[in-house]
Design a protein around this motif. Structure first.
Motif, PDB file in Angstrom:
ATOM      1  N   LEU A  38      -0.840  -4.277   2.163  1.00 48.11           N
ATOM      2  CA  LEU A  38      -0.315  -2.990   2.621  1.00 48.11           C
ATOM      3  C   LEU A  38       1.190  -3.044   2.864  1.00 48.11           C
ATOM      4  O   LEU A  38       1.911  -2.087   2.564  1.00 48.11           O
ATOM      5  N   GLY A  39       1.685  -4.154   3.370  1.00 46.05           N
ATOM      6  CA  GLY A  39       3.119  -4.308   3.583  1.00 46.05           C
ATOM      7  C   GLY A  39       3.889  -4.303   2.278  1.00 46.05           C
ATOM      8  O   GLY A  39       4.921  -3.646   2.153  1.00 46.05           O
ATOM      9  N   PHE A  40       3.386  -5.027   1.283  1.00 45.69           N
ATOM     10  CA  PHE A  40       4.046  -5.052  -0.022  1.00 45.69           C
ATOM     11  C   PHE A  40       4.035  -3.669  -0.657  1.00 45.69           C
ATOM     12  O   PHE A  40       5.055  -3.205  -1.178  1.00 45.69           O
ATOM     13  N   ALA A  41       2.898  -2.997  -0.605  1.00 48.27           N
ATOM     14  CA  ALA A  41       2.803  -1.652  -1.195  1.00 48.27           C
ATOM     15  C   ALA A  41       3.745  -0.675  -0.489  1.00 48.27           C
ATOM     16  O   ALA A  41       4.405   0.143  -1.145  1.00 48.27           O
ATOM     17  N   THR A  42       3.837  -0.764   0.823  1.00 48.00           N
ATOM     18  CA  THR A  42       4.735   0.117   1.567  1.00 48.00           C
ATOM     19  C   THR A  42       6.195  -0.174   1.236  1.00 48.00           C
ATOM     20  O   THR A  42       6.989   0.746   1.025  1.00 48.00           O
ATOM     21  N   GLY A  43       6.556  -1.440   1.168  1.00 51.75           N
ATOM     22  CA  GLY A  43       7.929  -1.811   0.809  1.00 51.75           C
ATOM     23  C   GLY A  43       8.300  -1.344  -0.578  1.00 51.75           C
ATOM     24  O   GLY A  43       9.395  -0.810  -0.804  1.00 51.75           O
ATOM     25  N   ARG A 101       8.879   0.418  14.161  1.00 51.59           N
ATOM     26  CA  ARG A 101       7.867   0.801  15.152  1.00 51.59           C
ATOM     27  C   ARG A 101       6.827   1.737  14.541  1.00 51.59           C
ATOM     28  O   ARG A 101       5.636   1.619  14.817  1.00 51.59           O
ATOM     29  N   LEU A 102       7.274   2.658  13.701  1.00 48.52           N
ATOM     30  CA  LEU A 102       6.369   3.609  13.079  1.00 48.52           C
ATOM     31  C   LEU A 102       5.371   2.910  12.158  1.00 48.52           C
ATOM     32  O   LEU A 102       4.168   3.163  12.221  1.00 48.52           O
ATOM     33  N   LEU A 103       5.861   2.020  11.318  1.00 46.08           N
ATOM     34  CA  LEU A 103       5.004   1.389  10.310  1.00 46.08           C
ATOM     35  C   LEU A 103       4.082   0.322  10.881  1.00 46.08           C
ATOM     36  O   LEU A 103       3.044   0.040  10.291  1.00 46.08           O
ATOM     37  N   THR A 104       4.440  -0.278  12.007  1.00 49.17           N
ATOM     38  CA  THR A 104       3.606  -1.351  12.552  1.00 49.17           C
ATOM     39  C   THR A 104       2.843  -0.951  13.809  1.00 49.17           C
ATOM     40  O   THR A 104       2.230  -1.798  14.451  1.00 49.17           O
ATOM     41  N   ALA A 105       2.834   0.329  14.147  1.00 48.92           N
ATOM     42  CA  ALA A 105       2.115   0.788  15.337  1.00 48.92           C
ATOM     43  C   ALA A 105       0.616   0.539  15.175  1.00 48.92           C
ATOM     44  O   ALA A 105       0.025   0.862  14.151  1.00 48.92           O
ATOM     45  N   ASN A 106       0.016  -0.076  16.161  1.00 49.24           N
ATOM     46  CA  ASN A 106      -1.426  -0.343  16.224  1.00 49.24           C
ATOM     47  C   ASN A 106      -1.934  -1.234  15.095  1.00 49.24           C
ATOM     48  O   ASN A 106      -3.116  -1.176  14.755  1.00 49.24           O
ATOM     49  N   LEU A 107      -1.079  -2.031  14.498  1.00 45.59           N
ATOM     50  CA  LEU A 107      -1.524  -2.956  13.451  1.00 45.59           C
ATOM     51  C   LEU A 107      -1.726  -4.342  14.036  1.00 45.59           C
ATOM     52  O   LEU A 107      -0.804  -4.910  14.607  1.00 45.59           O
ATOM     53  N   PRO A 108      -2.920  -4.910  13.883  1.00 49.71           N
ATOM     54  CA  PRO A 108      -3.130  -6.273  14.374  1.00 49.71           C
ATOM     55  C   PRO A 108      -2.463  -7.298  13.462  1.00 49.71           C
ATOM     56  O   PRO A 108      -2.269  -8.433  13.843  1.00 49.71           O
ATOM     57  N   PHE A 109      -2.082  -6.892  12.270  1.00 47.80           N
ATOM     58  CA  PHE A 109      -1.506  -7.804  11.297  1.00 47.80           C
ATOM     59  C   PHE A 109      -0.039  -7.455  11.031  1.00 47.80           C
ATOM     60  O   PHE A 109       0.446  -7.543   9.915  1.00 47.80           O
ATOM     61  N   ALA A 110       0.687  -7.088  12.070  1.00 45.68           N
ATOM     62  CA  ALA A 110       2.072  -6.627  11.930  1.00 45.68           C
ATOM     63  C   ALA A 110       2.983  -7.702  11.337  1.00 45.68           C
ATOM     64  O   ALA A 110       3.896  -7.384  10.590  1.00 45.68           O
ATOM     65  N   ALA A 112       2.250 -10.181   9.117  1.00 47.54           N
ATOM     66  CA  ALA A 112       2.040 -10.261   7.670  1.00 47.54           C
ATOM     67  C   ALA A 112       2.535  -8.995   6.994  1.00 47.54           C
ATOM     68  O   ALA A 112       3.118  -9.044   5.906  1.00 47.54           O
ATOM     69  N   PHE A 113       2.318  -7.850   7.622  1.00 46.82           N
ATOM     70  CA  PHE A 113       2.776  -6.581   7.073  1.00 46.82           C
ATOM     71  C   PHE A 113       4.294  -6.571   6.934  1.00 46.82           C
ATOM     72  O   PHE A 113       4.834  -6.210   5.894  1.00 46.82           O
ATOM     73  N   THR A 114       5.002  -6.980   7.984  1.00 46.39           N
ATOM     74  CA  THR A 114       6.464  -6.958   7.973  1.00 46.39           C
ATOM     75  C   THR A 114       7.024  -7.918   6.940  1.00 46.39           C
ATOM     76  O   THR A 114       7.963  -7.571   6.206  1.00 46.39           O
ATOM     77  N   ALA A 115       6.469  -9.103   6.857  1.00 45.80           N
ATOM     78  CA  ALA A 115       6.949 -10.071   5.866  1.00 45.80           C
ATOM     79  C   ALA A 115       6.740  -9.539   4.448  1.00 45.80           C
ATOM     80  O   ALA A 115       7.635  -9.616   3.603  1.00 45.80           O
ATOM     81  N   ALA A 116       5.569  -8.988   4.179  1.00 41.72           N
ATOM     82  CA  ALA A 116       5.292  -8.467   2.841  1.00 41.72           C
ATOM     83  C   ALA A 116       6.085  -7.191   2.564  1.00 41.72           C
ATOM     84  O   ALA A 116       6.429  -6.909   1.420  1.00 41.72           O
ATOM     85  N   LEU A 117       6.376  -6.413   3.594  1.00 43.72           N
ATOM     86  CA  LEU A 117       7.217  -5.226   3.438  1.00 43.72           C
ATOM     87  C   LEU A 117       8.586  -5.629   2.907  1.00 43.72           C
ATOM     88  O   LEU A 117       9.113  -5.019   1.967  1.00 43.72           O
ATOM     89  N   ARG A 122      12.251  -6.031  -1.919  1.00 46.79           N
ATOM     90  CA  ARG A 122      13.074  -6.841  -2.817  1.00 46.79           C
ATOM     91  C   ARG A 122      12.444  -7.031  -4.194  1.00 46.79           C
ATOM     92  O   ARG A 122      13.072  -7.622  -5.065  1.00 46.79           O
ATOM     93  N   ALA A 123      11.229  -6.547  -4.396  1.00 50.19           N
ATOM     94  CA  ALA A 123      10.534  -6.761  -5.671  1.00 50.19           C
ATOM     95  C   ALA A 123      11.255  -6.030  -6.798  1.00 50.19           C
ATOM     96  O   ALA A 123      11.805  -4.955  -6.628  1.00 50.19           O
TER      97      ALA A 123
END
Length: 125
Positions: A38-43, A101-110, A112-117, A122-123
């Motif tokens: 999800l982080g990669f797709a969002t980024g 804050r918006l993208l990682t609100a209530n995410l237990p995997f914030a 991994a999400f942020t790193a992949a974002l 950069r992809a």
């Protein structure tokens, strides 16, 4: 004569073998993998959306310049700069924190999400 040491991997639930064979790591993998995807797709989507927005801003500028060239409109660029500067300064200072804050609100995997974002931003492609 040496005394054999007891096998601590069989009795210690926090040992490396236990963690890898179905303990802590196995329970975290679904969250980490979903967060990464999800982080990669969002980024990647933010990167593409940013390009579209920049394209639209560029086309708007070209349109204004063409209309100004033909004396159909008069653009006071110093006034435009004076009006937009506070918004741009505030956006650069608070925008990234707000988006995070918006993208990682209530995410237990914030994490991994942020790193992949960041990887998605950069992809190539």
């Amino acid at each position: 004569m040496s005394v054999p040491l007891p096998n601590s991997t069989l009795t210690d639930p926090t040992s490396a073998d236990s963690v890898l064979s179905g303990g802590l790591l196995a329970s975290l993998l679904p969250d980490l993998s979903v967060g990464a995807v999800l982080g990669f797709a969002t980024g990647y989507a933010l990167k593409k959306l940013g390009r579209v927005v920049l394209l639209l801003v560029g086309l708007l500028f070209i349109t204004l310049q063409v209309l100004s060239w033909f004396d159909l409109i008069t653009v006071h660029w110093t006034r435009v700069q004076a009006l937009s500067e506070p918004w741009l300064r505030q956006g650069s200072e608070q925008g990234a924190a707000w988006l995070s804050r918006l993208l990682t609100a209530n995410l237990p995997f914030a994490g991994a999400f942020t790193a992949a974002l960041l990887v998605g931003l950069r992809a190539r492609g």
